[in-house]
Scaffold this active site. Sequence first.
Site, PDB file in Angstrom:
ATOM      1  N   GLY A  16      23.648  36.347 -35.216  1.00 33.58           N
ATOM      2  CA  GLY A  16      24.053  37.080 -36.411  1.00 33.58           C
ATOM      3  C   GLY A  16      22.859  37.535 -37.222  1.00 33.58           C
ATOM      4  N   ALA A  17      21.801  37.982 -36.526  1.00 28.89           N
ATOM      5  CA  ALA A  17      20.519  38.245 -37.188  1.00 28.89           C
ATOM      6  C   ALA A  17      20.368  39.660 -37.712  1.00 28.89           C
ATOM      7  CB  ALA A  17      19.378  37.930 -36.224  1.00 28.89           C
ATOM      8  N   ASN A  18      21.370  40.504 -37.575  1.00 31.65           N
ATOM      9  CA  ASN A  18      21.213  41.888 -38.022  1.00 31.65           C
ATOM     10  C   ASN A  18      21.489  42.066 -39.515  1.00 31.65           C
ATOM     11  OD1 ASN A  18      24.016  41.567 -36.596  1.00 31.65           O
ATOM     12  ND2 ASN A  18      24.334  43.108 -38.192  1.00 31.65           N
ATOM     13  N   GLY A  27      22.436  39.779 -43.583  1.00 28.19           N
ATOM     14  CA  GLY A  27      22.707  38.567 -44.343  1.00 28.19           C
ATOM     15  C   GLY A  27      21.743  37.426 -44.079  1.00 28.19           C
ATOM     16  N   GLY A  42      21.308  35.581 -41.473  1.00 31.18           N
ATOM     17  CA  GLY A  42      20.628  35.656 -40.186  1.00 31.18           C
ATOM     18  C   GLY A  42      19.408  36.552 -40.238  1.00 31.18           C
ATOM     19  N   SER A  76      29.214  24.965 -43.740  1.00 29.01           N
ATOM     20  CA  SER A  76      29.598  25.458 -45.062  1.00 29.01           C
ATOM     21  C   SER A  76      30.195  24.322 -45.873  1.00 29.01           C
ATOM     22  CB  SER A  76      30.640  26.580 -44.926  1.00 29.01           C
ATOM     23  OG  SER A  76      31.264  26.871 -46.160  1.00 29.01           O
ATOM     24  N   TYR A 126      39.231  28.555 -41.539  1.00 33.48           N
ATOM     25  CA  TYR A 126      37.784  28.631 -41.733  1.00 33.48           C
ATOM     26  C   TYR A 126      37.203  27.236 -41.928  1.00 33.48           C
ATOM     27  CZ  TYR A 126      33.249  29.905 -43.733  1.00 33.48           C
ATOM     28  OH  TYR A 126      31.892  30.031 -43.981  1.00 33.48           O
TER      29      TYR A 126
END
Length: 329
Positions: free
Chosen positions: A39-41, A43, A45, A162, A188
Amino acid sequence: MAGEPGSTCGLLPAPYRGTMGWNITDIPDLTGRTFLVTGANSGLGFETAKALAGAGGQVVLAGRSSAKLSEAQAQIPQETLALELDLADLASVHKAAENLPVETLDVLVNNAGVMAPPLGRTTDGFETQIGTNHLGHFALTGLLLPRMPIGGGDARVVTVSSGAHRMGSIDLDDLNYEHRRYSAWPAYGQSKLANLLFMAELDRRARAAGWTLRSVAAHPGYAATNLQFAGPKYAHNPVGKQITRVMNTVMGQSATSGARPQLYAATMPDVLGGEYFGPDGLMESRGAPKRVDRTAAAKDQATATRLWDLSEELTGVHYETVRPNSSTS
């Protein structure tokens, strides 16, 4: 327990056991170390990948869209690598593991996630949140461990959870909401609780196997990112989008600040297997990283073991096939 003698993390001395005021500028020199961030693209990440690269690390940005990965790479001054990965598709997870663009991986940051969408299914039929947040990362970690120096180097798996794990409960008989009524936020919470159970069970198994792997977890507190908008977006809820926008403005800290706990867990020499990091501010919502506690449910070894077995069954990824890579980092 974390911090006790005999933990998997006795490789390096621990001269620094405090976290007071720790910031990204305190990251040690990472030259020669390799990282993969899911998820590095965007936020958390993206901020994690940017900080790791800025400290000299070789960083692989993993995400679903090659175009978005390219955009993210263009915003990082240092050279980085990209890897297409869709955690909601086990075939993509296997392909990504096969196409890992580095020979040896020192640190895996399991950062990507989805938050509170309407009921949906991954490509493999899993409920979207447990499938993406937990099962996808469970499979990815198992497939990448043979590429990590778990038999004698400073290998780490950082799993991002979280504070919402506190409202979660694990239903091992209906993990994917095939029979019970679905509710987005409890689902979640279940996925974030699963993240912590996975972290703890991986740490336990690493110690039992004599590996030097450090399995740790972190949470960002309330960080203002696009993640909060995912649920209202998929539910076509404009009111929810507006409420989220106001809450992010009033309560949220920046993604850069929110990334600090996972950066601490990924880089600092005093980190011990089984530890959990979060912000030191009010109700762990913002601030510098510190060691934080988790619920009794997140420490339940029996549930962790059963969840592990179920995760192997559902994903088809069996960790007993992993053999330590004795190369050092």
